[in-house]
Design an enzyme around this catalytic site. Structure first.
Site, mmCIF file in Angstrom:
data_model
loop_
_atom_site.group_PDB
_atom_site.id
_atom_site.type_symbol
_atom_site.label_atom_id
_atom_site.label_comp_id
_atom_site.label_asym_id
_atom_site.label_seq_id
_atom_site.Cartn_x
_atom_site.Cartn_y
_atom_site.Cartn_z
ATOM 1 N N GLY A 3 0.865 -1.087 -0.068
ATOM 2 C CA GLY A 3 0.095 -0.164 -0.101
ATOM 3 C C GLY A 3 0.875 1.131 -0.024
ATOM 4 N N SER A 31 -3.374 -3.942 -2.601
ATOM 5 C CA SER A 31 -4.283 -3.349 -1.466
ATOM 6 C C SER A 31 -5.648 -3.569 -1.775
ATOM 7 C CB SER A 31 -4.296 -1.871 -1.353
ATOM 8 O OG SER A 31 -5.376 -1.106 -0.707
ATOM 9 N N ASP A 46 -8.262 -2.035 -0.598
ATOM 10 C CA ASP A 46 -9.025 -0.873 -0.502
ATOM 11 C C ASP A 46 -9.269 -0.249 -1.901
ATOM 12 O OD1 ASP A 46 -9.099 -1.263 2.282
ATOM 13 O OD2 ASP A 46 -7.771 0.174 2.869
ATOM 14 N N GLY A 72 -12.282 0.006 4.404
ATOM 15 C CA GLY A 72 -11.994 1.102 3.812
ATOM 16 C C GLY A 72 -11.818 2.158 4.894
HETATM 17 P P1 ATP Z 1 -2.019 -0.970 3.799
HETATM 18 O O1 ATP Z 1 -2.811 -0.354 2.603
HETATM 19 O O2 ATP Z 1 -2.684 -2.315 3.715
HETATM 20 O O3 ATP Z 1 -2.175 -0.465 5.093
HETATM 21 P P2 ATP Z 1 0.511 -0.118 3.598
HETATM 22 O O4 ATP Z 1 1.967 -0.505 2.795
HETATM 23 O O5 ATP Z 1 0.054 1.426 3.480
HETATM 24 O O6 ATP Z 1 -0.581 -1.125 3.426
HETATM 25 P P3 ATP Z 1 1.816 0.220 6.301
HETATM 26 O O7 ATP Z 1 1.769 -0.324 7.361
HETATM 27 O O8 ATP Z 1 1.601 1.849 6.167
HETATM 28 O O9 ATP Z 1 1.060 -0.340 5.077
HETATM 29 O O10 ATP Z 1 3.311 0.196 5.597
HETATM 30 C C1 ATP Z 1 3.669 -1.207 5.619
HETATM 31 C C2 ATP Z 1 5.616 -0.940 6.015
HETATM 32 O O11 ATP Z 1 6.221 -0.390 5.288
HETATM 33 C C3 ATP Z 1 5.515 -0.360 7.497
HETATM 34 O O12 ATP Z 1 5.456 -1.311 8.352
HETATM 35 C C4 ATP Z 1 7.017 0.106 7.294
HETATM 36 O O13 ATP Z 1 8.110 -0.977 7.515
HETATM 37 C C5 ATP Z 1 7.148 0.494 5.914
HETATM 38 N N1 ATP Z 1 6.830 1.990 5.962
HETATM 39 C C6 ATP Z 1 5.688 2.528 5.803
HETATM 40 N N2 ATP Z 1 5.795 4.039 5.657
HETATM 41 C C7 ATP Z 1 7.073 4.216 5.661
HETATM 42 C C8 ATP Z 1 7.895 5.372 5.878
HETATM 43 N N3 ATP Z 1 7.354 6.583 5.684
HETATM 44 N N4 ATP Z 1 9.194 5.223 5.812
HETATM 45 C C9 ATP Z 1 9.598 4.012 5.797
HETATM 46 N N5 ATP Z 1 8.988 3.019 5.716
HETATM 47 C C10 ATP Z 1 7.768 3.013 5.764
#
Ligand code: ATP
Length: 788
Positions: free
Chosen positions: A118, A164, A166, A209
């Site tokens: 995501g 994702s 969502d 969502g």
């Molecule tokens: P979802 O949409 O399912 O929440 P996502 O990829 O947005 O998926 P997050 O939990 O936000 O899920 O991010 C997953 C991992 O990515 C985090 O646990 C972290 O390791 C890494 N990550 C997220 N944001 C950052 C950031 N700003 N800098 C570095 N690593 C990040």
């Protein structure tokens, strides 16, 4: 051409080592993406590593980065979740963590990372890329590596894939897993409807969502919900309860037994106060409804990916590898997306920024901005939901003299979503004061019986998820008796026509258009919504019913592949529909990992079958028991008059010398029937409303004398009878078409002359050509041929 350019880009360069990982919340289709990356990577001469447990694995290094072989991803197309694991890793957000990750990558010689996750995961990846040169410098100054050791690793390549459920990423129409989650939601709501109707109950269904209402909106449309709550269109704090009650009351009064309200988990009001399912329930209870709440939870993430997600993840996975090979250190990190039907690349950080802006706009109570940041399809479908479901109280009626009588006819073999399209067109008509009429039993029904039924709101109740055709369909065409058709059009005073059907519908539209000089009554706007499992309507890449058909074929082949696990070493030749069009066969082959696909477009000869045999032998040679699933060959029903399904099976069986058994499998009419997929339901609603709007735009009783530039059919009433003098007439008989990233109405006249192969009943353009090529790469056929 683009596959070739990727191969060229890697020529003469040191062997590329690519790592692929899944991160953030899991979604169906992630395994499909990893499979595609692994195999396309190996095909292009790269080493491909999978990273276990997301960024956590990158930090731990060692065995958490695993070099993958071709056979390691066998069977991954049908596995839900992510087999390489995913995790949230706080340590990666720190520079120290990123430095560890960089060291682990350099140790393995990896300098390209494909991340499927995501917006958080992708932000992290891009940040990692920007910090990479500094991190490498630090690792050298700390003595971990010598400058010579890092010379090759001065920059990191990042490519993003959005996994994702969502569907919350800006700039792409769908994310890997979103349609699978939607399908699961619709299945569950369909089940709930059965019990809700029995007891006349109201159900509140809470779906996932947090900042994105895509799942709730699409589920609302696909399940004919009465009301939805989504974060981008926050509800009026003082009004939503009354609005909800009045809509539900109106629908009950119209005869609906069960009430359905879909609530996104991030739903809120304009004061940013969350709207909970409990509150919605209390409101419905106040009006005397027996109300229950169902929170779907993780069911939405589970299960195997639907055909759409398998296709999307496969094409995007292959494109991600191509992007790695084509990128230079200065290329901004790309995100692989999709617009309508076209795989696209866009700057990753721009999309992430826009995505984050939605949440910021919501926090700032700027809801117009929040919804405007969603794609145009989202906004269009939201407006459609409002005008067909919420504003069905007469508030959207057009002036009396602009109200139209619109005929709807089904033509051709049944396909799923004929009813869903008719329902959506009817509801839009009714909420605008028009009258929808069902022409019963196709053109032959009209010619023989002349039965035309006006459709009311309750007549189309439940048609959203009914397969088949409630108004009857057959293969007869308008020209079977044009005089009789004209008579009934005149008698019913149609102002517009919507044909829902396949190639016969296409043909009928052309016949009606051509008969205009003889029968002026046909000088009304007429449209075709392509609806056929074969997807063979010229000029478009998408027909209603095809997605449902592909889903049933995916389930079918998964099941027979699994049945083969008991016997081992079994090959199935599966015969699929499609007439002279190989689309369904090629698509199914791509998303089920078929060893071979036989289509009318690619002639079968003994050479092809010999190659299949070699490929099967190669597959089974490595089979040490772990590769227990059956192998699939897909044959389109018209692929060859000589090489029948049985003959191919017999030749392979005979030549296998007992190494493997061969069976034929013919799913037959299962492909035409069944409950329409959620994607088909949503597309049906979108296309149907577009068609009514198209008819509205051509009809203007007030100003029937408008200029040619306005593209309005010119007519005047002479003694109470419409008298047509048509300008630009051919554009008023058109097919709604999806081509790459555009949706448009294409005049039937142009389509017929420029794009139609009348004899073979399909278009000249084979828009799915790439599927076979990619299928050949991922099945190993290209490796066997040593093709690059
Ligand atoms: P979802 O949409 O399912 O929440 P996502 O990829 O947005 O998926 P997050 O939990 O936000 O899920 O991010 C997953 C991992 O990515 C985090 O646990 C972290 O390791 C890494 N990550 C997220 N944001 C950052 C950031 N700003 N800098 C570095 N690593 C990040």
């Amino acid at each position: 051409k683009s596959l070739h350019s990727a191969a060229k880009a890697s020529e003469g360069k040191p062997k590329k080592k690519i790592a692929v990982m899944t991160s953030g919340g899991d979604s169906p289709g992630m395994n499909v993406a990893v499979r595609a990356v692994v195999r396309a990577g190996i095909y292009y001469g790269c080493d491909v590593y999978t990273v276990y447990e997301g960024y956590e694995g990158l930090l731990r290094g060692g065995d958490m980065l695993h070099k993958m072989g071709w056979a390691d991803v066998r069977g991954w197309l049908s596995e839900g979740g992510t087999l390489i694991g995913t995790a949230r890793c706080l340590a990666f957000k720190e520079r120290v963590g990123m430095k560890k990750a960089a060291a682990n990558l350099i140790e393995k010689g990896i300098d390209a990372l494909i991340v499927c996750g995501g917006d958080g995961s992708l932000t992290g990846a891009d940040l990692f890329r920007s910090l990479w040169p500094g991190l490498v410098e630090e690792l050298v100054s700390e003595g971990r590596f010598t400058p010579a050791q890092v010379a090759q690793y001065r920059s990191l390549t990042i490519v993003g894939l959005v996994g994702s459920i969502d569907n919350d990423m800006s700039g792409t129409d769908s994310t890997i897993g979103a349609y699978s989650a939607l399908e699961r939601i619709c299945e569950m709501v369909d089940y709930i409807h059965a019990t809700a109707k029995s007891h006349s109950r109201a159900f509140i269904v809470e779906v996932m969502g947090r900042h994105c209402g895509w799942l709730a909106l699409m589920a609302g449309i696909a399940t004919a919900a009465d009301y939805i709550f989504i974060p981008e269109r926050a509800a009026e704090p003082d009004k939503w309860r009354e609005d909800l009650k009045s809509v539900c009351k109106r629908h009950k009064n119209k005869g609906r037994r069960n009430i359905t309200v879909i609530v996104a988990e991030g739903a809120l009001d304009k004061d940013l106060k969350p709207i909970t399912s409990e509150e919605v329930k209390d409101t419905l209870v106040e009006m005397g409804l027996d109300t229950r709440i169902t929170t779907l939870g993780h069911v939405q993430r589970g299960g195997t990916a639907v055909a759409h997600d398998r296709w999307l993840a496969t094409l995007q996975g292959v494109d991600a590898v191509k992007a790695v090979l084509e990128m230079t250190p200065d290329t901004p990190s790309p995100l692989i997306g999709i617009l309508e039907n076209k795989i696209i690349r866009m700057p990753l950080m721009e999309s992430v920024k826009l995505t984050k802006e939605v949440a910021t706009a919501i926090e700032a109570k700027d809801f117009d901005k929040a919804i405007s940041l969603r794609d145009t399809e989202f906004i269009e479908l939201y407006d459609n939901f409002i005008s067909t479901t919420i504003k069905d109280d007469g508030s959207e009626f057009v002036p009396e003299n602009e109200r139209l009588r619109i005929g709807i006819v089904h033509v051709g073999a049944p396909s799923a979503a004929l009813n869903a399209a008719t329902r959506a067109a009817s509801l839009y008509c009714l909420s605008h004061g028009h009258k929808p009429f069902a022409i019963m039993n196709g053109f032959s029904g009209l010619i023989q019986d002349g039965v035309v039924n006006e459709l009311s709101w309750i007549d189309v109740e439940n048609w959203h998820n009914l397969g088949g055709s409630e108004i009857g369909t057959n293969r007869s065409v308008a020209a079977d008796d044009m005089g009789a058709v004209a008579y009934h059009f005149q008698k019913n005073q149609f102002d517009g026509l919507i044909i829902v059907g396949g190639f016969e519908g296409f043909k009928s539209l052309k016949q009606l258009h051509d008969a205009r000089p003889q029968y002026p009554i046909f000088n009304i706007p007429m449209t075709l919504i392509p609806a056929t499992v074969s997807n063979n309507v010229p000029g478009t890449e998408y027909s209603l019913g095809t997605d449902t058909c592909l889903n049933s074929l995916v389930n079918y082949t998964d099941a027979i592949k699994q049945s083969a696990s008991a016997t081992r070493r079994r090959v199935f030749v599966v015969e699929v529909q499609g007439g002279h069009s190989g689309y369904v066969a090629s698509f199914t082959g791509l998303v089920t990992g078929a060893v071979s696909v036989y289509t009318p477009e690619q002639k079968i000869d003994l050479g092809t079958i010999k190659e299949d045999l070699a490929l099967l032998q190669e597959n089974f040679r490595h089979d040490q028991g772990e590769n227990r699933n059956g192998k699939i060959l897909i044959r389109n029903e018209q692929a060859s008059s000589i090489y029948t399904t049985e003959l191919i099976a017999d030749i392979i069986s005979e030549s296998s010398k007992g190494r493997f058994g061969v069976r034929t499998a013919i799913p037959g009419h299962v492909q035409q029937g069944g409950v329409p997929s959620s994607k088909d339901r949503v597309a049906a609603s979108r296309f149907a409303v577009k068609c009514v709007k198209f008819i509205e735009s051509w009809n203007n009783k007030n100003t029937g004398d408008r200029s040619k530039d306005d593209k309005i059919l010119r007519f005047k009433y002479v003694n109470g009878v419409k008298n047509y003098t048509v300008e630009n007439e051919s554009a008023s008989a058109a097919v709604i078409c999806v081509n790459g990233s555009t949706v448009s109405f294409k005049p039937i006249k142009d389509l017929w002359t420029r794009e139609t192969n009348v004899e073979l009943r399909k278009g000249h353009e084979i828009h799915w050509k790439e599927f076979n090529r990619i299928g050949d790469i991922l099945s190993g056929r290209c490796n066997l041929r040593k093709e690059v």
